[in-house]
Design a protein around this motif. Structure first.
Motif: not given
Length: 412
Positions: A243-248
């Motif tokens: 979730d953290a790495r794919l957030a925008t």
């Protein structure tokens, strides 16, 4: 036994070659060291280029793929808090890719081979491949007894750790390799994909990839340090990190759909090429000759094109008596392989953060990704490489099996 083509290894390359030869009336025998259950359960690639789809259809193995495969017309890049979609058909002459897991490809090919093809022996461990002037002897152990398979030709599809490569004399064999300073932690989860195409994410925390196997099964990856133990990554930690790495910034509060994790493994990253891919009557295909990091989705597709070219060469020999295409096999393949190696290297080093990476190098990565997002020419180059590697010196020409309907004509 004696056969025209002995095939060592029952991965997708060996099985696809056996099917293509069978349909051309050329006999073969496939030897596989592992048992059938192991071969059918190995989790590997899931993205098929058009040329791979065509080769599977030409082998008679396209029915379930065309029913269950998911056509993808692009990918999404996420970086610097934003998302940008790469439109494959618009940038790459109308071509797309298909999501259909390698495990399913292998199951389909095994079922066909056992039902109507030549011998396929599981738990047949090859000990040596020995060449003489007019044949190749494959020494193997099956059901506790030693056997010899005598062949006119042998194709090694037995992977990086196989024995077939050793049939090329060491003084003639050249190897080129790069080991990357990170690995992938991959999971299979019973959770619907959060997006209808693949998401490749560059972040300060490391790379992430959101992929899928079906409408209800997600395949997800995280960049982790080499030597990572999966026991240090409980399910909740994996989901939180994804979730953290794919957030925008464009979608605050965006979350992946979570579900039970059914498989978890760590995959080291490596690039490797062995040259030449032929010595006298022994030829190499797939991972026995080349390995790419999975970031560019090239491994299975390179292997499929290797054996499509080999099948064409054996048919040419069978019909004309000429070894011309077999003589050209290594050089023809290596042109395409090095292009794919470069693309995979580019995708890997642009999207991953090295352990010792400086802020300057990170800014260079973000500049390159921004260029892809803003330049149609840069985006088109990525799209063309992703959907299928062109042969150098032949604009638009892609090494392929016999042509078939475009991916877009098949229902997902």
């Amino acid at each position: 036994m004696h056969t025209t083509v002995g095939i060592v290894g029952a991965g997708p390359a060996g099985l696809l070659l056996a099917r293509l030869l069978h349909r051309a009336g050329i006999d073969s025998v496939v030897l596989e060291a592992r048992d059938r259950a192991y071969v059918e359960q190995r989790q590997r690639a899931g993205i098929l280029e058009q040329t791979t789809v065509d080769a599977l259809r030409a082998a008679g193995a396209g029915e379930r793929m065309d029913q269950e495969g998911i056509v993808h017309h692009g990918i999404e890049l996420r970086f610097d808090g934003r998302a940008h979609r790469i439109d494959f058909p618009g940038l790459a002459d109308g071509r797309s890719v298909m999501v259909y897991a390698q495990t399913e490809v292998v199951k389909d090919l095994i079922a066909l081979q056992l039902a109507e093809g030549g011998p396929l022996l599981f738990e047949a461990e090859v000990r040596a491949v020995e060449q003489s002037a007019d044949e190749v002897a494959v020494r193997y152990v099956h059901e506790g007894a030693e056997h010899t398979l005598r062949c006119d030709w042998v194709v090694g599809c037995d992977g990086f750790h196989g024995v077939t490569r050793n049939a090329i004399p060491e003084d003639l064999r050249r190897s080129y390799e790069r080991t990357y300073p990170y690995s992938w932690l991959g999971i299979l989860a019973e959770a619907p994909p959060v997006y209808d195409e693949l998401i490749y994410a560059h972040s300060a925390r490391g790379f992430a990839l959101a992929s899928m196997r079906s409408a209800s099964v997600s395949r997800l990856y995280l960049q982790v340090p080499n030597g990572t133990d999966v026991a240090d990554w409980p399910d909740d930690r994996i989901w939180d990190e994804l979730d953290a790495r794919l957030a925008t910034r464009q979608a605050p509060g965006w979350k992946l759909a979570r579900g039970p994790v059914t498989a978890k493994s760590v995959l080291p990253m490596r690039s490797h090429v062995t040259e030449p891919m032929r010595h006298e009557r022994v030829l190499l295909a797939g991972d026995a000759a080349h390995i790419v990091p999975p970031t560019g989705a090239k491994g299975l597709n390179l292997a499929a094109t290797d054996v499509a070219l080999l099948a064409k060469a054996f048919v040419h020999l069978h019909e004309s008596g000429s070894t011309r295409l077999l003589d050209d096999y290594s050089d023809t393949c290596l042109e395409r392989i090095w292009r794919a190696e470069h693309f995979s290297y580019f995708m890997t080093t642009t999207l991953h953060a090295a352990p010792d990476q400086s802020p300057f190098e990170t800014r260079l990565q973000l500049s390159q990704l921004a260029r892809i997002a803003s330049s149609p020419h840069a985006a088109a180059e990525l799209a063309h490489n992703y959907v299928g590697v062109a042969l150098p010196g032949r604009p638009g020409a892609v090494a392929s099996a016999p042509t078939g309907p475009d991916l877009g004509e098949q229902a997902p």
